[in-house]
Write a protein that holds these residues in place. Structure first.
Motif, PDB file in Angstrom:
ATOM      1  N   LEU A  71      40.431  31.964  38.944  1.00 12.07           N
ATOM      2  CA  LEU A  71      40.496  32.806  37.753  1.00 12.07           C
ATOM      3  C   LEU A  71      39.998  32.100  36.495  1.00 12.07           C
ATOM      4  N   LEU A  72      39.405  30.915  36.675  1.00 11.09           N
ATOM      5  CA  LEU A  72      39.099  30.083  35.512  1.00 11.09           C
ATOM      6  C   LEU A  72      38.126  30.746  34.538  1.00 11.09           C
ATOM      7  N   ALA A  73      37.294  31.634  35.032  1.00 12.10           N
ATOM      8  CA  ALA A  73      36.324  32.262  34.135  1.00 12.10           C
ATOM      9  C   ALA A  73      36.841  33.588  33.577  1.00 12.10           C
ATOM     10  N   VAL A  74      38.124  33.897  33.848  1.00  7.81           N
ATOM     11  CA  VAL A  74      38.725  35.069  33.221  1.00  7.81           C
ATOM     12  C   VAL A  74      39.341  34.615  31.911  1.00  7.81           C
ATOM     13  N   HIS A  75      38.911  35.232  30.823  1.00  8.71           N
ATOM     14  CA  HIS A  75      39.389  34.765  29.529  1.00  8.71           C
ATOM     15  C   HIS A  75      40.078  35.879  28.763  1.00  8.71           C
ATOM     16  N   GLY A  76      40.859  35.469  27.785  1.00  6.27           N
ATOM     17  CA  GLY A  76      41.527  36.430  26.926  1.00  6.27           C
ATOM     18  C   GLY A  76      41.828  35.764  25.615  1.00  6.27           C
ATOM     19  N   ARG A  77      42.464  36.471  24.711  1.00  8.34           N
ATOM     20  CA  ARG A  77      42.905  35.806  23.488  1.00  8.34           C
ATOM     21  C   ARG A  77      43.760  34.611  23.892  1.00  8.34           C
ATOM     22  N   PRO A  78      43.610  33.457  23.205  1.00  4.66           N
ATOM     23  CA  PRO A  78      44.310  32.252  23.639  1.00  4.66           C
ATOM     24  C   PRO A  78      45.812  32.460  23.838  1.00  4.66           C
ATOM     25  N   ALA A  79      46.447  33.190  22.919  1.00  7.37           N
ATOM     26  CA  ALA A  79      47.903  33.313  22.979  1.00  7.37           C
ATOM     27  C   ALA A  79      48.343  34.443  23.897  1.00  7.37           C
ATOM     28  N   LYS A  80      47.383  35.125  24.530  1.00  2.00           N
ATOM     29  CA  LYS A  80      47.733  36.287  25.327  1.00  2.00           C
ATOM     30  C   LYS A  80      48.449  35.884  26.612  1.00  2.00           C
ATOM     31  N   ASN A  81      49.465  36.659  26.957  1.00  2.00           N
ATOM     32  CA  ASN A  81      50.175  36.442  28.210  1.00  2.00           C
ATOM     33  C   ASN A  81      49.288  36.911  29.355  1.00  2.00           C
ATOM     34  N   ARG A  82      49.118  36.033  30.358  1.00  2.00           N
ATOM     35  CA  ARG A  82      48.265  36.411  31.484  1.00  2.00           C
ATOM     36  C   ARG A  82      49.033  37.356  32.403  1.00  2.00           C
ATOM     37  N   SER A  83      48.430  38.466  32.707  1.00  2.00           N
ATOM     38  CA  SER A  83      49.094  39.453  33.546  1.00  2.00           C
ATOM     39  C   SER A  83      49.062  39.018  35.007  1.00  2.00           C
ATOM     40  N   ARG A  84      50.226  38.580  35.512  1.00  2.00           N
ATOM     41  CA  ARG A  84      50.311  38.054  36.874  1.00  2.00           C
ATOM     42  C   ARG A  84      49.892  39.100  37.906  1.00  2.00           C
ATOM     43  N   LYS A  85      50.307  40.320  37.663  1.00  4.69           N
ATOM     44  CA  LYS A  85      50.053  41.383  38.617  1.00  4.69           C
ATOM     45  C   LYS A  85      48.559  41.587  38.804  1.00  4.69           C
ATOM     46  N   LYS A  86      47.863  41.697  37.664  1.00  2.00           N
ATOM     47  CA  LYS A  86      46.429  41.942  37.708  1.00  2.00           C
ATOM     48  C   LYS A  86      45.724  40.745  38.362  1.00  2.00           C
ATOM     49  N   GLU A  87      46.186  39.530  38.005  1.00  2.00           N
ATOM     50  CA  GLU A  87      45.583  38.324  38.569  1.00  2.00           C
ATOM     51  C   GLU A  87      45.754  38.289  40.078  1.00  2.00           C
ATOM     52  N   GLU A  88      46.969  38.623  40.519  1.00  4.63           N
ATOM     53  CA  GLU A  88      47.278  38.608  41.941  1.00  4.63           C
ATOM     54  C   GLU A  88      46.305  39.510  42.699  1.00  4.63           C
ATOM     55  N   LYS A  89      46.033  40.657  42.105  1.00  3.00           N
ATOM     56  CA  LYS A  89      45.157  41.634  42.746  1.00  3.00           C
ATOM     57  C   LYS A  89      43.744  41.072  42.885  1.00  3.00           C
ATOM     58  N   ILE A  90      43.235  40.482  41.778  1.00  3.19           N
ATOM     59  CA  ILE A  90      41.883  39.908  41.807  1.00  3.19           C
ATOM     60  C   ILE A  90      41.791  38.827  42.868  1.00  3.19           C
ATOM     61  N   VAL A  91      42.779  37.912  42.841  1.00  7.27           N
ATOM     62  CA  VAL A  91      42.732  36.768  43.755  1.00  7.27           C
ATOM     63  C   VAL A  91      42.765  37.251  45.204  1.00  7.27           C
ATOM     64  N   ASN A  92      43.697  38.146  45.509  1.00  3.32           N
ATOM     65  CA  ASN A  92      43.798  38.627  46.892  1.00  3.32           C
ATOM     66  C   ASN A  92      42.530  39.317  47.344  1.00  3.32           C
ATOM     67  N   GLU A  93      41.944  40.055  46.432  1.00  6.72           N
ATOM     68  CA  GLU A  93      40.721  40.779  46.762  1.00  6.72           C
ATOM     69  C   GLU A  93      39.620  39.806  47.194  1.00  6.72           C
ATOM     70  N   TRP A  94      39.433  38.722  46.397  1.00  9.58           N
ATOM     71  CA  TRP A  94      38.335  37.810  46.705  1.00  9.58           C
ATOM     72  C   TRP A  94      38.628  36.922  47.898  1.00  9.58           C
ATOM     73  N   VAL A  95      39.895  36.539  48.040  1.00  9.57           N
ATOM     74  CA  VAL A  95      40.246  35.718  49.194  1.00  9.57           C
ATOM     75  C   VAL A  95      39.944  36.495  50.479  1.00  9.57           C
ATOM     76  N   ALA A  96      40.255  37.788  50.469  1.00  2.00           N
ATOM     77  CA  ALA A  96      39.990  38.619  51.643  1.00  2.00           C
ATOM     78  C   ALA A  96      38.485  38.831  51.820  1.00  2.00           C
ATOM     79  N   LYS A  97      37.814  39.130  50.725  1.00  2.00           N
ATOM     80  CA  LYS A  97      36.393  39.461  50.790  1.00  2.00           C
ATOM     81  C   LYS A  97      35.561  38.290  51.309  1.00  2.00           C
ATOM     82  N   PHE A  98      35.888  37.084  50.857  1.00  2.00           N
ATOM     83  CA  PHE A  98      35.107  35.911  51.255  1.00  2.00           C
ATOM     84  C   PHE A  98      35.735  35.170  52.427  1.00  2.00           C
ATOM     85  N   ASN A  99      36.813  35.705  52.958  1.00  2.29           N
ATOM     86  CA  ASN A  99      37.437  35.050  54.091  1.00  2.29           C
ATOM     87  C   ASN A  99      37.787  33.590  53.752  1.00  2.29           C
ATOM     88  N   ILE A 100      38.368  33.389  52.586  1.00  2.00           N
ATOM     89  CA  ILE A 100      38.735  32.038  52.151  1.00  2.00           C
ATOM     90  C   ILE A 100      40.002  31.622  52.882  1.00  2.00           C
TER      91      ILE A 100
END
Lengths: 495, 332
Positions: A354-383
């Protein structure tokens, strides 16, 4: 023939993991012996044991018929065994001669070390390797392939009879590989036993006299070069053969231009006046020798280095000069050096992805949304990852690279640039990455592939650009070119 | 082969766990040796005296996480007191406090942040320079004398007093710790701090504004040093140019004891709080036992060496099991 080295039943465990189980290796004087196998098959471990870096848990080593036991590198060197490792281990700010004799005995005079003699002797060794550089020059001022030769010179400074080369060609361009191989052949003819690890099939076949194949930390087969070909090796190296590369079919009409580079000139003068463009859904290969300025060029395109002049356009819009703005404009780069430029080693797999996902510095990172992105790519690339919160360094090289590619794609780029993306990755993972790239191109992504492996360039490119000494020397259509065209453009013959 | 009752392995425990165990052991030992140790006044003394180093340590953690360091914090502590002593006679106390903190943050954070973050100069050298500059200015302005102050209730509460039964400085530490933990764990800024310290060029290529991140951590460090300076004034009821001399080294020691790696990218606020609390407990215990304060420095040094050694062993250990994990994964 008298054997020089005999390793029998070598086993090595790291905690519960078997890195080697009962592996045999026999070396004769004056031969080039390639150890083939996928990443993680135990090749490097075997070399490290022979070089005294690691100690085996079981098994016997004999040199010239006498049993030996190496507790450290020094002991191995005293028996004439020297290893040139994958990562160069030179002292960058010392001179060439000083590096060649680092850790070896030097002649002394009244004032201490006799530098004149040291230089004279190092020049003799360097001449043997066909390397003509000033022995006083700082090692860091030499191009990488010359540094590699300095490293080999260091091995020759002690009476080396067994030379271990761990992926000596991984960072070299074809012409440099040929130069290195000439040196290797000459050493072989002088009676040195040379053990090599390489991931490049054509190179192994070109240079080796004998082969030993490892798979899953076990000894599989050994054979002299007669009867060994690509299929012989692949059959033994991999259980599941990589799928036959599907030849790319060019689809109909030319698409619209996505990225256009106009007259780009680097600040440090690594490249000058580069202009080219990439179309939608096109895979463009960028070939050239090491030091041709390709890495500098693509890093300048994404804004990591300053430029003197020129501009880059995405969809006819001029893009910015820092890495964030180029990323926002839709350009993403997979850098050439995973350890130095891509991964944050101590950071979790998740955060690396997720290193290239950016937001306002003080913004709380949405765990739920992150989880979805990560799972999607791990599955897609068979990581293959057990624990997303474990540091990324716990993954194999191929899987780390997939994480880095996924990182680049999370931001939905329009142009993906890959710099030596498959270097040091095993065959299976390589094939998977090619497949991923083809699919991405089919979906309309414009892709630029920088590679020193001509086979790789030919395998996936629709069009091939060639750079030589900081200039673009050729823009060749895939359907009409031959490998020799690329080679001559890369060496500057066509200029 | 999973055992549900398996003890956690060394590598899965946080780096500060060892220090926490030592802290608890020390508390138990002191309870047996010296009944006065657990008197309310002594415990609150430990808390009060560790508040300033902990606040400085939290700022230091930010800079060290980015593979930098801020050696100026001890000097800034003194400098803040001097600035406050100058302003406090001209305006309401609350305004003076806010203005002091703002001024010091902007001046110190601005200088350190610009030179290190923007120009990319070496943090050790630059902050060693500001260490000298702000200590020197503090001496010049006061001529080396201590200025007594009527600090009033606010400043006194921050540095020494109580809110109800709870020491004021304790509340400040809790408040700053929670904000900092949140910032490092849950915000993009926190992620960027770890990324810059872990691999700056990779962070840059991933689109992180690395120089902005580095500037920010020196501002944070200056801000917390200024806050600690005000607390120190509240505790002493005076501003002295000698205060906090050499404190930066204690603070660095505590941060490293807490498991933050000097090379950046690894560490935590929790570790820093525990590390500095432990150092303070050690020094308090030695004092109570009547051991010379010179010994305290020796003990700190030995502890630091032991902690780094332990951390190395831990990394080697976890490195091995990591390699194990890798080959398991490959085989799947």
């Amino acid at each position: 023939m008298q054997t020089r080295v005999s390793m029998q039943g070598i086993s090595k465990r790291f905690d519960a993991v078997h890195a080697l189980t009962g592996v045999n290796l026999t070396l004769y004087p004056g031969e080039v012996h390639t150890i083939a196998g996928e990443n993680g098959s135990g090749k490097s471990t075997l070399l490290k044991i022979l070089a005294g870096v690691l100690q085996p848990d079981a098994g016997a080593i004999e040199i010239d018929g006498k049993a030996v036991e190496f507790t450290d590198i020094r002991m191995a060197m005293n028996h004439g065994v020297t290893m040139v490792s994958q990562e160069l281990s030179l002292v960058p700010h010392l001179g060439v001669a000083e590096n060649v004799f680092l850790g070896h005995n030097q002649t002394r005079n009244t004032f201490g070390i006799d530098w004149k003699d040291t230089e004279k002797r190092s020049v003799e060794i360097l001449n043997r390797l066909n390397l003509h550089v000033n022995p006083k020059a700082e090692v860091s001022s030499l191009p990488q392939h010359q540094q590699q030769l300095v490293e080999i010179a260091r091995a020759l400074a002690s009476e080396t009879r067994v030379l271990l080369l761990d992926e000596p060609t991984s960072s070299l361009a074809p012409a440099e590989v040929e130069a290195l191989f000439n040196v290797v052949r000459q050493l072989r003819d002088d009676g040195v036993s040379i053990v090599m690890i390489s991931h490049r099939m054509s190179e192994m076949l070109a240079i080796s006299d004998r082969f030993t194949v490892l798979r899953d930390s076990k000894f599989i087969d050994t054979s002299s070069k007669d009867g060994v070909d690509e299929n012989w090796l692949i059959d033994r190296m991999v259980l599941n053969k990589p799928k036959e590369a599907t030849k790319k079919i060019k689809s109909g009409e030319p698409q619209k231009i996505v990225m256009e580079v106009k007259g780009l000139t680097g600040f440090a003068g690594d490249f000058a006046d580069i202009s080219f463009n990439i179309h939608q859904g096109e895979i463009v290969g960028l070939a050239g020798l090491a030091g041709a300025g390709r890495t500098e060029l693509v890093e300048a395109i994404v804004g990591a280095h300053a430029r003197r002049s020129g501009d880059v356009y995405v969809n006819t819009k001029k893009i910015g000069h820092n890495t964030r703005s180029t990323m926002n404009s839709g350009i993403a780069l997979v850098p050439d050096d995973r350890r130095m430029k891509s991964t944050i080693h101590d950071m979790s797999v998740r955060d690396n992805l997720l290193l290239a996902v950016h937001g306002r510095p003080a913004k709380n990172r949405s765990r739920k949304k992150e989880e979805k992105i990560v799972n999607e790519w791990v599955a897609k690339f068979n990581i293959k990852v057990k624990n997303l919160d474990a540091p990324i360094s716990s993954l194999s090289g191929g899987n780390q690279q997939k994480v880095v590619i996924a990182r680049c794609l999370v931001s939905k780029p329009k142009v993906l640039i890959l710099d030596e993306a498959t270097r040091g990755i095993d065959l299976g993972a390589k094939a998977e990455i090619y497949e991923i790239l083809r699919n991405l191109a089919r979906e309309g992504l414009a892709i630029l592939v920088v590679s020193s492996e001509i086979t790789e360039i030919f395998e996936i490119s629709d069009r091939v650009l060639v750079m030589h000494a900081g200039e673009l020397t050729a823009d060749l259509d895939r359907s009409t070119i031959k490998e020799s065209d690329v080679v001559s453009a890369a060496t500057g013959v066509l200029v | 082969m999973k055992n549900p009752f398996k003890l956690p392995t060394i590598s899965s425990l946080p780096a500060w766990f060892g220090i926490l165990v030592l802290e608890i052991m020390l508390l138990i030992a002191m309870a047996i040796l010296q009944p006065t140790f657990f008197s309310g006044s002594n415990l609150s003394n430990i808390v009060r005296s560790s508040a300033v180093p902990i606040i400085l340590g939290i700022g230091m953690t930010f800079t060290i996480l980015t593979a930098g360091i801020d050696l100026s914090v001890g000097s800034v502590l003194a400098f803040t007191g001097i600035v406050l002593s100058g302003l406090i006679t001209h305006m309401p106390r609350l305004v003076a406090v806010i203005l002091t903190i703002a001024l010091v943050t902007i001046i110190v954070g601005g200088i350190n942040g610009f030179l290190i973050g923007k120009l990319g100069l070496n943090s050790f050298v630059i902050t060693l320079g500001s260490l000298g500059i702000f200590r020197g200015i503090s001496y010049l302005v006061t001529n080396g004398t201590t200025r007594s102050m009527d600090t009033g209730k606010l400043i006194n509460t921050l540095g020494d007093g109580n809110v109800g039964p709870i020491p004021g400085p304790f509340l400040v530490v809790i408040f700053i710790s929670i904000i900092s933990i949140y910032a490092l764990k849950s915000t993009y800024f926190g992620r960027d701090v770890y990324a810059v310290g872990g691999n700056e060029f990779a962070a840059k290529l991933a689109g992180i504004f690395t120089s902005r991140v580095k500037m920010t951590v020196y501002f944070i460090s200056a801000l917390l040093a200024a806050l600690a300076g005000v607390m120190q004034v509240g505790r002493l009821q005076a501003a002295s140019p000698t205060i906090g001399a050499g404190l930066e080294l204690t603070v660095v020691a505590g941060v490293l004891l807490g498991g933050t790696r000097l090379s950046g990218g690894v560490g935590s606020i929790t570790g820093t709080v525990i590390g500095l609390l432990f150092l303070q407990t050690v020094s308090n215990s030695l004092t109570i036992q009547g051991v010379s304060s010179y010994w305290q420095q020796v003990v700190t040094g030995v502890l630091l060496g032991a902690a780094v050694l332990f951390d190395r062993i831990r990394i080697e250990y976890s490195g091995r099991s990591k390699r194990g994990e890798e080959s398991n994964v490959t085989k799947e």
